[in-house]
Design an enzyme around this catalytic site. Sequence first.
Site, PDB file in Angstrom:
ATOM      1  N   LYS A  47      -4.697  -9.476  -6.711  1.00 10.76           N
ATOM      2  CA  LYS A  47      -5.629  -9.551  -5.940  1.00 10.76           C
ATOM      3  C   LYS A  47      -7.128  -9.155  -6.477  1.00 10.76           C
ATOM      4  O   LYS A  47      -6.630  -7.765  -7.125  1.00 10.76           O
ATOM      5  CB  LYS A  47      -5.271  -9.996  -4.990  1.00 10.76           C
ATOM      6  CG  LYS A  47      -6.417  -8.919  -4.041  1.00 10.76           C
ATOM      7  CD  LYS A  47      -5.602  -8.934  -2.350  1.00 10.76           C
ATOM      8  CE  LYS A  47      -5.393  -7.726  -1.993  1.00 10.76           C
ATOM      9  NZ  LYS A  47      -5.422  -7.373  -0.626  1.00 10.76           N
TER      10      LYS A  47
ATOM     11  N   LYS B 117     -10.755  -2.933  -4.747  1.00 13.75           N
ATOM     12  CA  LYS B 117     -11.070  -1.562  -4.944  1.00 13.75           C
ATOM     13  C   LYS B 117     -10.307  -0.700  -5.194  1.00 13.75           C
ATOM     14  O   LYS B 117     -10.737   0.293  -5.919  1.00 13.75           O
ATOM     15  CB  LYS B 117     -11.590  -1.328  -2.838  1.00 13.75           C
ATOM     16  CG  LYS B 117     -12.859  -1.352  -2.225  1.00 13.75           C
ATOM     17  CD  LYS B 117     -12.579  -1.528  -1.352  1.00 13.75           C
ATOM     18  CE  LYS B 117     -13.342  -2.588  -0.187  1.00 13.75           C
ATOM     19  NZ  LYS B 117     -13.195  -2.214   1.619  1.00 13.75           N
TER      20      LYS B 117
ATOM     21  N   LYS C  93       0.897  -1.842   0.016  1.00 14.70           N
ATOM     22  CA  LYS C  93       0.342  -0.319   0.288  1.00 14.70           C
ATOM     23  C   LYS C  93       1.108   1.555   0.334  1.00 14.70           C
ATOM     24  O   LYS C  93       0.636   2.418  -0.570  1.00 14.70           O
ATOM     25  CB  LYS C  93      -0.531   0.388   0.808  1.00 14.70           C
ATOM     26  CG  LYS C  93      -1.812  -0.974   1.121  1.00 14.70           C
ATOM     27  CD  LYS C  93      -2.956  -0.358   2.261  1.00 14.70           C
ATOM     28  CE  LYS C  93      -4.377  -1.158   2.032  1.00 14.70           C
ATOM     29  NZ  LYS C  93      -5.529  -0.889   2.741  1.00 14.70           N
TER      30      LYS C  93
HETATM   31  P1  AMP Z   1     -11.152  -5.022   2.289  1.00 13.43           P
HETATM   32  O1  AMP Z   1     -12.649  -4.421   1.376  1.00 13.43           O
HETATM   33  O2  AMP Z   1     -10.006  -4.613   2.434  1.00 13.43           O
HETATM   34  O3  AMP Z   1     -11.310  -4.439   4.232  1.00 13.43           O
HETATM   35  O4  AMP Z   1     -11.056  -6.526   2.955  1.00 13.43           O
HETATM   36  C1  AMP Z   1     -12.173  -7.064   3.374  1.00 13.43           C
HETATM   37  C2  AMP Z   1     -12.638  -8.822   3.351  1.00 13.43           C
HETATM   38  O5  AMP Z   1     -13.007  -8.818   2.295  1.00 13.43           O
HETATM   39  C3  AMP Z   1     -11.817  -9.574   4.316  1.00 13.43           C
HETATM   40  O6  AMP Z   1     -11.471 -10.365   4.960  1.00 13.43           O
HETATM   41  C4  AMP Z   1     -10.652  -9.254   3.361  1.00 13.43           C
HETATM   42  O7  AMP Z   1      -9.688 -10.088   3.209  1.00 13.43           O
HETATM   43  C5  AMP Z   1     -11.137  -9.489   1.994  1.00 13.43           C
HETATM   44  N1  AMP Z   1     -11.295  -9.375   0.677  1.00 13.43           N
HETATM   45  C6  AMP Z   1     -10.644  -8.193  -0.061  1.00 13.43           C
HETATM   46  N2  AMP Z   1     -10.488  -8.540  -1.674  1.00 13.43           N
HETATM   47  C7  AMP Z   1     -10.185 -10.236  -1.470  1.00 13.43           C
HETATM   48  C8  AMP Z   1     -10.152 -11.076  -2.567  1.00 13.43           C
HETATM   49  N3  AMP Z   1      -9.760 -10.145  -3.851  1.00 13.43           N
HETATM   50  N4  AMP Z   1     -10.359 -12.431  -2.526  1.00 13.43           N
HETATM   51  C9  AMP Z   1     -10.924 -12.762  -1.239  1.00 13.43           C
HETATM   52  N5  AMP Z   1     -11.171 -11.735  -0.125  1.00 13.43           N
HETATM   53  C10 AMP Z   1     -11.298 -10.691   0.062  1.00 13.43           C
END
Ligand code: AMP
Length: 339
Positions: free
Chosen positions: A201, A204, A117
């Site tokens: 991956k 967002k 990041k």
């Molecule tokens: P975040 O949007 O970073 O706050 O992530 C929220 C949740 O979604 C966390 O448990 C992440 O590990 C999961 N997550 C985010 N991106 C992915 C992805 N590409 N594949 C699987 N899980 C994800």
Amino acid sequence: MTNTTHTPRVFSGVQPSGAMHLGNYLGALKKFAVLQHKHECLYCIVDLHAITVWQDPAVLKQQTREIAAAYLASGVDPKKAIIYPQSRVKAHTELAWYFNCVARTGWVNRMTQFKDKAGKNAERASVGLYTYPVLQAADILAFKATHVPVGEDQKQHLELSRDIAQKFNNDFNVPDFFPLPEALTQGPGARVMSLRDGTSKMSKSDPSDNSRINLTDSAEMIVKKFKKAKTDMGVMPGHEEDLSQRPEVDNLISIYSALSEESRETVIGRFEGKGFGEFKPALADLAVDKLAPITTLMSRYLADSEEIDRILLAGADKAAQIAEPIIADVRKTIGFLGT
Ligand code: AMP
Ligand code: TRP
């Protein structure tokens, strides 16, 4: 030390820092609703984590409601699970400070998410972004949570949480005070990759909207994005081993399998030898089928923001009641005056 003496309790969080996508849904959200029937669950909207990078104040509040709407639309029931914004419960920031004094800089320096990041310009990243995983440990342990449903990208942060819990228990000679929380990352949806590049991956922050399926995408958008998804010149494989050099195809199979709740072998068997012209529309139909009801429900919940706010504020009161006696014990253990 095992978690045997601790009552199972589930905690997870999602940042209100942009639109929710299929990775968030399959990696985390989909498991939230299932777990609420088995254990006490807290699902937090981690706005304190979101502000480790700049967030427009006018947008942050609305994004917080959007995450809440996504929780509700994917089946989280506020009568069963507690949903709330992190910033409303002071225990998070208080315990995070204590943990900043327990965690070692060497441990935090190894966190790959910070490196990703912060990029080349780490000197210009906020101090909050650096200490972000310590706050995450505090989120979980303020409730003595034992299980954390997350995507695979969070495994390293969960290991750090365990190290912090263990060191606190050792340093203050309170064996088993904090449980060593476990990440729940099983299943084919734990690591959903970008539709444009099977080695990065789904995220967002990817500048290309075609790289991800957002939970707010219309059926037409979903179909279009899967149609455009990167594949290769081959046909659908017959065996798992045929996928080692085909990350994009591998990813689409995982997505299909996670959405249909069938094993990868079943999915591979069904489409063996077929062209992408057949597989992609089948995948798009399946995704629309599973996601359209969530999208509809999300906009229904979002239409009544007062109700969402009411649920979130009531959830915060309940969460604070659970955390307060734990934090009071922590203060006493550390040896603060008046405890
Ligand atoms: P975040 O949007 O970073 O706050 O992530 C929220 C949740 O979604 C966390 O448990 C992440 O590990 C999961 N997550 C985010 N991106 C992915 C992805 N590409 N594949 C699987 N899980 C994800
Ligand atoms: N770091 C997590 C993410 O980016 C979000 C998060 C913050 C979290 N606190 C948490 C997840 C506690 C699980 C438990 O996805």
